[in-house]
Motif scaffolding. Structure first.
Motif, mmCIF file in Angstrom:
data_model
loop_
_atom_site.group_PDB
_atom_site.id
_atom_site.type_symbol
_atom_site.label_atom_id
_atom_site.label_comp_id
_atom_site.label_asym_id
_atom_site.label_seq_id
_atom_site.Cartn_x
_atom_site.Cartn_y
_atom_site.Cartn_z
ATOM 1 N N PRO A 1 30.780 37.230 4.437
ATOM 2 C CA PRO A 1 31.045 37.672 2.450
ATOM 3 C C PRO A 1 30.415 39.151 2.478
ATOM 4 O O PRO A 1 28.950 39.390 3.429
ATOM 5 C CB PRO A 1 30.318 36.379 1.524
ATOM 6 N N LYS A 2 30.856 39.600 1.037
ATOM 7 C CA LYS A 2 29.541 40.815 1.188
ATOM 8 C C LYS A 2 28.089 39.564 0.307
ATOM 9 O O LYS A 2 27.030 41.174 0.794
ATOM 10 C CB LYS A 2 30.000 41.153 -0.661
ATOM 11 N N ILE A 3 27.820 39.409 0.065
ATOM 12 C CA ILE A 3 26.930 38.316 0.308
ATOM 13 C C ILE A 3 26.531 37.576 1.090
ATOM 14 O O ILE A 3 27.195 36.012 0.947
ATOM 15 C CB ILE A 3 26.559 37.364 -1.117
ATOM 16 N N ILE A 4 25.081 36.962 2.297
ATOM 17 C CA ILE A 4 25.448 36.610 3.430
ATOM 18 C C ILE A 4 24.300 35.648 2.969
ATOM 19 O O ILE A 4 23.356 35.998 2.859
ATOM 20 C CB ILE A 4 25.107 37.454 4.869
ATOM 21 N N ARG A 5 24.491 34.094 3.020
ATOM 22 C CA ARG A 5 22.914 32.957 2.798
ATOM 23 C C ARG A 5 22.914 32.447 3.994
ATOM 24 O O ARG A 5 23.915 31.651 4.904
ATOM 25 C CB ARG A 5 23.238 32.484 1.286
ATOM 26 N N PHE A 6 22.372 32.051 4.982
ATOM 27 C CA PHE A 6 22.172 31.310 6.217
ATOM 28 C C PHE A 6 20.691 31.166 6.109
ATOM 29 O O PHE A 6 19.084 31.197 4.984
ATOM 30 C CB PHE A 6 22.521 32.429 6.784
ATOM 31 N N ILE A 7 20.502 29.832 6.898
ATOM 32 C CA ILE A 7 18.809 29.502 7.221
ATOM 33 C C ILE A 7 18.175 30.229 8.405
ATOM 34 O O ILE A 7 18.895 29.891 9.630
ATOM 35 C CB ILE A 7 18.831 28.286 7.255
ATOM 36 N N ASP A 8 17.123 30.892 8.345
ATOM 37 C CA ASP A 8 16.654 31.109 9.485
ATOM 38 C C ASP A 8 15.356 30.068 9.668
ATOM 39 O O ASP A 8 14.633 29.721 9.607
ATOM 40 C CB ASP A 8 15.906 32.886 9.025
ATOM 41 N N SER A 9 15.560 29.560 11.410
ATOM 42 C CA SER A 9 15.373 28.699 11.488
ATOM 43 C C SER A 9 14.186 27.785 12.538
ATOM 44 O O SER A 9 14.875 29.190 13.379
ATOM 45 C CB SER A 9 15.815 27.067 11.286
ATOM 46 N N LEU A 10 13.081 27.997 12.700
ATOM 47 C CA LEU A 10 12.557 28.462 13.900
ATOM 48 C C LEU A 10 11.716 26.595 14.529
ATOM 49 O O LEU A 10 11.169 26.266 13.894
ATOM 50 C CB LEU A 10 11.330 29.160 13.749
ATOM 51 N N ASN A 11 11.013 26.514 15.698
ATOM 52 C CA ASN A 11 10.361 25.222 16.241
ATOM 53 C C ASN A 11 9.582 26.145 15.850
ATOM 54 O O ASN A 11 8.727 27.412 16.645
ATOM 55 C CB ASN A 11 11.482 25.292 17.070
ATOM 56 N N CYS A 12 8.748 24.927 15.900
ATOM 57 C CA CYS A 12 6.837 25.284 16.258
ATOM 58 C C CYS A 12 6.146 24.502 17.048
ATOM 59 O O CYS A 12 6.048 23.621 16.695
ATOM 60 C CB CYS A 12 6.291 25.811 14.927
ATOM 61 N N LEU A 13 5.202 24.664 17.966
ATOM 62 C CA LEU A 13 4.775 23.645 19.447
ATOM 63 C C LEU A 13 3.160 24.343 18.618
ATOM 64 O O LEU A 13 3.010 24.732 18.771
ATOM 65 C CB LEU A 13 5.328 24.134 20.128
ATOM 66 N N ILE A 14 2.860 22.932 18.511
ATOM 67 C CA ILE A 14 1.207 23.555 17.730
ATOM 68 C C ILE A 14 0.611 22.379 19.216
ATOM 69 O O ILE A 14 0.715 21.291 19.310
ATOM 70 C CB ILE A 14 1.186 22.678 16.564
ATOM 71 N N ILE A 15 -0.638 23.304 20.024
ATOM 72 C CA ILE A 15 -1.394 22.742 20.857
ATOM 73 C C ILE A 15 -2.981 23.054 20.659
ATOM 74 O O ILE A 15 -3.062 23.693 20.028
ATOM 75 C CB ILE A 15 -0.464 23.469 22.193
ATOM 76 N N ASN A 16 -3.414 21.884 20.298
ATOM 77 C CA ASN A 16 -4.715 21.407 19.847
ATOM 78 C C ASN A 16 -5.534 21.893 21.268
ATOM 79 O O ASN A 16 -5.621 21.446 21.942
ATOM 80 C CB ASN A 16 -4.789 19.949 19.122
ATOM 81 N N GLN A 17 -6.797 22.308 21.132
ATOM 82 C CA GLN A 17 -8.074 22.478 21.926
ATOM 83 C C GLN A 17 -8.986 21.583 21.588
ATOM 84 O O GLN A 17 -9.416 21.907 20.553
ATOM 85 C CB GLN A 17 -8.795 24.042 21.849
ATOM 86 N N VAL A 18 -8.901 20.503 23.043
ATOM 87 C CA VAL A 18 -10.262 19.978 22.176
ATOM 88 C C VAL A 18 -11.201 19.633 23.503
ATOM 89 O O VAL A 18 -10.389 19.045 24.440
ATOM 90 C CB VAL A 18 -9.782 17.901 21.772
ATOM 91 N N LYS A 19 -12.308 20.100 23.081
ATOM 92 C CA LYS A 19 -13.397 20.678 24.922
ATOM 93 C C LYS A 19 -14.393 19.308 24.351
ATOM 94 O O LYS A 19 -14.797 18.582 23.024
ATOM 95 C CB LYS A 19 -13.347 21.483 24.995
#
Length: 238
Positions: free
Chosen positions: A220-238
């Motif tokens: 349609p003339k107006i587009i609606r949608f979801i932009d979805s991202l996976n996020c991997l979070i890696i912690n640094q613990v020394k």
């Protein structure tokens, strides 16, 4: 890394609403203070980094690296046109947050473990590496048939990368970032013509024009949608 020039230029990804929402997500998942150091690998014009600097009142400018040196990049960042491995090998700064947003698929699969290792070595104690890629199950990015095939191939590689990262980093956390997009179809068609996403980089003008006609019919003339991202979070613990 391919020269993707228009992903953050006059798209929803460059809008104030998107940047505010994404920065809010970052800060929610990694507490920052005025002394935090931040690196963005594949930063584009650095608008997200610039917003973080303002929001977190950072003393030090965040560092962004990218193969394209845009004239209109954000002034609140330190920009470096340099290969990621070359930068990480010579870097002496310890970062509290490293962001790789929708660019990790540009690296060969065999190089991913080495990239993650270098990033983790560049983190402070309790620093975090956050890797974003398209969520193939939730995202609704408008496509035409040939673009869809290319996107599915790219998403398959993203899935392989994600599995490799999770296999080698057992404590990785998984989050999802969603943004609801509403825009004119005409604006989206201009984005297609400007090759705003990497799967369009190899398309010629004839293929793009055919895709534009297809989207004109399907959406349609107006587009609606979801932009979805996976996020991997890696912690640094020394």
């Amino acid at each position: 890394m391919p020269q993707l020039k228009n992903w953050d230029n006059k798209t929803w990804l460059s809008s104030k609403e998107y940047i505010d929402s994404f920065v809010k997500f970052l800060i929610k998942n990694k507490k920052l203070n005025k002394d935090s150091n931040i690196l963005d690998i594949g930063c584009g014009r650095g608008k997200i980094l610039g917003k973080i600097k303002t929001k977190a009142k950072l003393r030090n400018k965040p560092i962004g690296i990218d193969p394209v040196n845009h004239k209109d990049k954000d002034r609140n960042i330190i920009f470096k046109k340099i290969d990621a491995f070359k930068f990480l090998r010579s870097n002496q700064i310890k970062f509290d947050l490293i962001v790789i947003k929708q660019t990790i698929h540009f690296f060969p699969l065999k190089d991913i473990p080495r990239l993650i290792k270098y990033c983790k070595n560049a983190l402070n104690n309790n620093g975090k590496l956050m890797i974003f890629s398209i969520n193939e199950k939730r995202t609704q990015i408008p496509t035409f048939s040939k673009m869809k095939k290319k996107l599915n191939h790219s998403l398959k590689k993203d899935s392989e990368i994600r599995k490799k990262i999770l296999k080698n980093n057992k404590d990785t956390k998984f989050k999802i970032f969603d943004f609801h997009v509403k825009m004119k179809r005409s604006s989206y068609l201009n984005m297609i013509k400007q090759k705003y996403i990497s799967v369009l980089l190899d398309f010629n003008k004839k293929e793009l024009n055919k895709g534009v006609k297809e989207i004109n019919i399907r959406y349609p003339k107006i587009i609606r949608f979801i932009d979805s991202l996976n996020c991997l979070i890696i912690n640094q613990v020394k």
